[in-house]
Scaffold this active site. Structure first.
Site, PDB file in Angstrom:
ATOM      1  N   GLY A 122       0.841  -1.185   0.000  1.00  0.00           N
ATOM      2  CA  GLY A 122       0.000   0.000   0.000  1.00  0.00           C
ATOM      3  C   GLY A 122       0.873   1.231   0.000  1.00  0.00           C
ATOM      4  O   GLY A 122       2.071   1.175  -0.278  1.00  0.00           O
ATOM      5  N   PHE A 124       1.851   2.782   2.485  1.00  0.00           N
ATOM      6  CA  PHE A 124       2.773   2.688   3.612  1.00  0.00           C
ATOM      7  C   PHE A 124       4.032   1.915   3.233  1.00  0.00           C
ATOM      8  O   PHE A 124       5.149   2.333   3.498  1.00  0.00           O
ATOM      9  CB  PHE A 124       2.044   1.990   4.765  1.00  0.00           C
ATOM     10  CG  PHE A 124       2.807   1.926   6.056  1.00  0.00           C
ATOM     11  CD1 PHE A 124       2.539   2.812   7.072  1.00  0.00           C
ATOM     12  CD2 PHE A 124       3.780   0.960   6.256  1.00  0.00           C
ATOM     13  CE1 PHE A 124       3.236   2.741   8.274  1.00  0.00           C
ATOM     14  CE2 PHE A 124       4.491   0.888   7.428  1.00  0.00           C
ATOM     15  CZ  PHE A 124       4.204   1.791   8.452  1.00  0.00           C
ATOM     16  N   GLY A 125       3.862   0.782   2.626  1.00  0.00           N
ATOM     17  CA  GLY A 125       4.988  -0.079   2.286  1.00  0.00           C
ATOM     18  C   GLY A 125       4.515  -1.476   1.981  1.00  0.00           C
ATOM     19  O   GLY A 125       3.369  -1.684   1.594  1.00  0.00           O
ATOM     20  N   VAL A 127       3.814  -5.645   2.782  1.00  0.00           N
ATOM     21  CA  VAL A 127       3.274  -6.492   3.847  1.00  0.00           C
ATOM     22  C   VAL A 127       3.683  -7.937   3.585  1.00  0.00           C
ATOM     23  O   VAL A 127       3.517  -8.446   2.473  1.00  0.00           O
ATOM     24  CB  VAL A 127       1.743  -6.389   3.924  1.00  0.00           C
ATOM     25  CG1 VAL A 127       1.211  -7.192   5.109  1.00  0.00           C
ATOM     26  CG2 VAL A 127       1.310  -4.936   4.039  1.00  0.00           C
ATOM     27  N   ASP A 247     -10.568   6.941   5.330  1.00  0.00           N
ATOM     28  CA  ASP A 247     -10.158   6.195   4.131  1.00  0.00           C
ATOM     29  C   ASP A 247     -10.923   4.881   4.035  1.00  0.00           C
ATOM     30  O   ASP A 247     -10.350   3.827   3.785  1.00  0.00           O
ATOM     31  CB  ASP A 247      -8.653   5.947   4.155  1.00  0.00           C
ATOM     32  CG  ASP A 247      -8.104   5.609   2.769  1.00  0.00           C
ATOM     33  OD1 ASP A 247      -8.757   5.974   1.767  1.00  0.00           O
ATOM     34  OD2 ASP A 247      -7.027   4.997   2.684  1.00  0.00           O
TER      35      ASP A 247
END
Length: 470
Positions: A122, A124-125, A127, A247
């Site tokens: 995502g 963020f980074g 997973v 969101d």
């Protein structure tokens, strides 16, 4: 809806996912379609630990989610900036129940962040799937202990340290059956990682829209809608201080083995207004197609912004269509604008329901869900219901048994649709309510804007609907 398409930089990446063919389930975040950024991040991780170079895998598709770009910025806060990394000790609010992991433990738990452990990516980074001790932090053999999802912060990503802190802060103190559980965290040097419970059924997005999937049965759709609504209601009215999720979308609704819905990704969450204030003013962030119009235009954020987003997701569940789909014919790109005229009509709304349900849905339930979606999508925020009211409306819907397949009206509509399809194969088309052959109108038929084929879906996690329910 007034979105600024030409802004130079977006505030939040959408999720990108692909089926994990190597595991028995899709996982909490499904397998990534684009692995480039994850693998470049993993390369830095491995180089910092062992000097190894990461593999890359080719991919084919992009996510259809389009992030909302900044439309107005009414505060000077850096709470949503990814640029700087303040001192950890001054900002982290750690709940006592969270476990603190070392980086090497999480590296071993995910089998060195190898591609086979990758679940998704995502804003963020990346997973990764991992295994740890049931009540500790040490890594264990795959398939044993506690299965977790380990999310790593991509230092080159569009979200950063502040969003990482928001995740720890909100999920560390907010405990509810319909929120994903945060197990713990890791912070060492430049490494920022979060450890969540593993959600074996993946995201609602993949069940609705993944290519080749079986359709979710009606009762399970309503069960998921109810669970997600309970999660939002808790944030708005039961948490110690109101929280605006900001969101809410299908990719952020995750499912456990029994299809219980849980909200994930709190990086954009904001504390709600206090006292007599009706909203908080903030930079516009979220995902295009889900954000409330008044929030996009003014930056005024309230709990009713979440209610609007819930209405969009409920509409996606009813129709089997994405909130934004430019592959649709003109006039059907925006799901809300296309469906809105039909939601209040007890007869025409049948035509926008997901055709893959094939009549296996409750007539009363579908009517109530359509009416609820219309209320949530009201252009006037004050006219939208509170989420606690949404929960009460949804409670009886999963158990209703008046199947449309036994309805005379539905059978008639299906017959008209089959006749229209046959006419289309024979070179006959409809125009302005008339059948037309070689440009000459013949006779009146049913409306030509019946439901289109919904996006294909992913087969494995979704249960097959029964042939008939009593």
């Amino acid at each position: 809806m007034g979105f600024a398409h030409q802004a130079e930089k977006v505030e939040k990446k959408s999720s990108r996912k692909k089926k994990d063919g190597g595991e028995e389930e899709t996982g909490c975040w499904v397998k990534l379609r684009f692995m480039g950024s994850c693998m470049s991040s993993r390369s830095r991780v491995d180089n910092s630990m062992s000097g190894r170079t990461a593999e890359r895998k080719p991919t084919k598709e992009k996510s259809r989610d389009q992030p909302v770009v900044p439309v107005s910025s009414t505060t000077g806060s850096n709470a949503e900036s990814a640029s700087s990394t303040p001192k950890f000790s001054e900002e982290l609010k750690v709940a006592l129940q969270l476990r603190k992991f070392t980086f090497i433990d999480l590296k071993l738990a995910t089998r060195n962040f190898r591609p086979e452990s990758l679940l998704g990516e995502g804003g963020f980074g990346c997973v990764f799937k991992g295994w740890i001790e049931e009540n500790g932090t040490a890594p264990v053999k795959p398939g044993t202990g506690l299965t977790v999802a380990v999310k790593t912060l991509n230092i080159d990503g569009l979200q950063g340290h502040k969003e990482w802190l928001a995740e720890v802060d909100f999920l560390g103190k907010l405990l509810h059956p319909n929120l994903v559980k945060l197990v713990g965290y890791c912070i060492e040097d430049d490494h920022r990682l979060l450890v969540y419970e593993f959600m074996p059924r993946g995201s609602l997005e993949n069940h609705l829209f993944r290519r080749g999937s079986l359709p979710l049965p009606w009762s399970i759709r309503m069960k998921i809608a109810l669970g997600a609504a309970k999660g939002l209601a808790f944030l708005h009215e039961e948490a110690e201080r109101p929280v605006i999720y900001r969101d809410f979308k299908t990719s952020n609704v995750l499912l456990d083995a029994d299809y219980n819905a849980k909200l994930s990704d709190f990086g954009l969450a904001k504390e709600g207004p206090e006292g007599d204030k009706t909203h908080v003013s903030t930079r516009v962030m979220g995902t295009y197609g889900y954000a409330a119009p008044e929030y996009v235009m003014t930056g005024h954020l309230s709990s009713k912004s979440d209610v609007y987003s819930f209405g969009v997701v409920l509409l996606e569940m009813l129709t089997g269509r994405r909130s934004m789909d430019k592959n649709r014919p003109n006039g059907e790109h925006n799901l809300v604008e296309w469906a809105r005229p039909h939601l209040g009509d007890k007869r025409s709304f049948f035509r926008i329901l997901d055709p893959r349900l094939e009549g296996h849905f409750s007539v009363k339930g579908a009517q109530k869900a359509a009416q609820l979606a219309a209320q949530c999508l009201s252009r006037d925020p004050k006219a939208r219901p509170r989420m606690i009211e949404v929960v009460e409306t949804l409670k009886p819907l999963p158990n209703l048994k008046d199947m449309a397949s036994s309805s005379y009206y539905f059978q008639t509509m299906q017959s008209d649709r089959a006749r229209s399809n046959l006419n289309a194969k024979n070179g006959i088309r409809t125009q302005a309510g008339f059948v037309v052959r070689n440009g000459q109108p013949l006779r009146s038929l049913s409306s030509s804007n019946g439901p289109q084929a919904s996006p294909s879906q992913h087969p494995h996690p979704s249960p097959k609907p029964k042939a008939k329910e009593s």
